[in-house]
Design a protein around this motif. Structure first.
Motif, mmCIF file in Angstrom:
data_model
loop_
_atom_site.group_PDB
_atom_site.id
_atom_site.type_symbol
_atom_site.label_atom_id
_atom_site.label_comp_id
_atom_site.label_asym_id
_atom_site.label_seq_id
_atom_site.Cartn_x
_atom_site.Cartn_y
_atom_site.Cartn_z
ATOM 1 N N ILE A 29 0.689 -1.125 -0.126
ATOM 2 C CA ILE A 29 -0.092 0.086 -0.135
ATOM 3 C C ILE A 29 0.924 1.281 0.040
ATOM 4 N N HIS A 30 1.009 2.063 -1.018
ATOM 5 C CA HIS A 30 1.570 3.225 -1.244
ATOM 6 C C HIS A 30 1.140 4.467 -0.339
ATOM 7 N N GLY A 31 2.053 5.408 -0.452
ATOM 8 C CA GLY A 31 1.689 6.682 0.224
ATOM 9 C C GLY A 31 1.446 7.850 -0.678
ATOM 10 N N THR A 32 1.618 9.025 -0.213
ATOM 11 C CA THR A 32 1.167 10.158 -0.849
ATOM 12 C C THR A 32 2.277 11.267 -0.604
ATOM 13 N N ASP A 99 3.684 5.573 4.498
ATOM 14 C CA ASP A 99 3.215 6.885 4.739
ATOM 15 C C ASP A 99 1.432 6.714 5.127
ATOM 16 N N ILE A 100 0.788 7.374 4.161
ATOM 17 C CA ILE A 100 -0.612 7.072 4.656
ATOM 18 C C ILE A 100 -1.105 5.738 4.416
ATOM 19 N N GLY A 101 -0.356 5.003 3.782
ATOM 20 C CA GLY A 101 -0.850 3.439 3.529
ATOM 21 C C GLY A 101 -0.436 2.643 4.814
ATOM 22 N N GLY A 102 0.225 3.583 5.728
ATOM 23 C CA GLY A 102 0.397 3.104 6.953
ATOM 24 C C GLY A 102 -0.639 3.082 7.807
#
Length: 279
Positions: A29-32, A99-102
């Protein structure tokens, strides 16, 4: 390279994704401000190590649909993750999230502990850590007038921010930089960036679960760039303290986009965490 190769409809929306490899499933899951491009040097190695690796662009990001009237907050993305796993026939999964995926990984793991084998958090947002001071300023100055921003102004703004994601800012240049800018090279792309990403930079989504982190049951490893300018390393320590069984790994000479500064280290940490050490 183009990492994502397919699309599927999940809960009425289209998600771009990649599902390769055999064996135990792992989802990335990626971030931003990002999309699945950030995993390009990582995911193929995990596939080759004998895992089924699922990678996707969050709703409103990258190659996925950018709906006009759909919630794309991390809370909504966590709910959509359940539908995605159902659509792919994945009952239990290891999560690698940045990142926000976290935040999505934290929320999903708390809501569905029976579906999570392991959780790795890489430079994750948490508690009141986000948005960063520079993003707060951008939200105050530009969120309501993005339509008036030219493409050159937008590119300059996002380039300044992306340069902050790496300890060695020469890495965020040329084709790499262009790949991160690519989804936003039109007026709809610029508006989508602010509506689907920046508008949801809100620590409410992590603060409201902060007192539940000690209830996480899956093994947790927290991996952090020591020179992260957006999510300072003190938050890594705070997270590891809040999750009693968590392992903490701090990587020297690396920033927020750890996969850009130290892709080989990220691969090794993931492989070790999954029980298939990669060298």
């Amino acid at each position: 390279m183009t990492l994502l190769t397919d699309s599927l409809i999940v809960d009425g929306v289209r998600l771009a994704y990649r599902d390769r490899g055999q064996g135990e499933p792992v989802i990335f899951i990626h971030g931003t401000p990002s999309h699945s491009h950030e995993w390009r040097d990582v995911v193929p190695r995990i596939e080759a190590a004998g895992f089924r690796a699922v990678t996707y662009d969050l709703l409103g990001y990258g190659r996925s649909e950018r709906p006009v009237d759909r919630d794309t907050s991390v809370a909504a993305q966590a709910e959509l993750l359940e539908h995605l796993l159902d659509a792919l026939g994945v009952d239990r999964v290891s999560i690698v999230a940045h990142d926000i995926g976290g935040a999505i990984g934290q929320r999903f793991s708390l809501a569905h502990p029976e579906r999570v084998r392991r959780l790795m958090l890489i430079d994750s947002v948490s508690f009141d850590s986000w948005p960063s001071p520079t993003w707060k300023k951008i939200i105050e100055e530009h969120l309501d007038d993005v339509a008036a921003m030219s493409q050159d102004e937008f590119n300059a703004l996002l380039t300044r921010q992306l340069k902050m994601t790496v300890a060695d800012d020469s890495l965020m240049s040329g084709d790499v930089l262009q790949a991160y800018l690519a989804p936003h090279q039109s007026a709809p792309g610029r508006v989508s960036f602010f509506e689907h990403q920046v508008r949801h930079y809100d620590s409410t989504y992590t603060e409201e679960i902060s007192d539940q982190l000690g209830h996480l049951t899956a093994p947790v490893r927290i991996v952090w760039g020591e020179e992260d300018q957006w999510q300072p390393a003190r938050y890594a320590k705070r997270l590891s303290d809040a999750i009693p069984h968590a392992e903490l790994v701090v990587v020297p000479g690396a920033g927020h986009f750890l996969m850009e500064d130290a892709p080989e280290r990220v691969v090794r940490e993931i492989g070790d965490f999954l029980g298939a050490p990669l060298r």
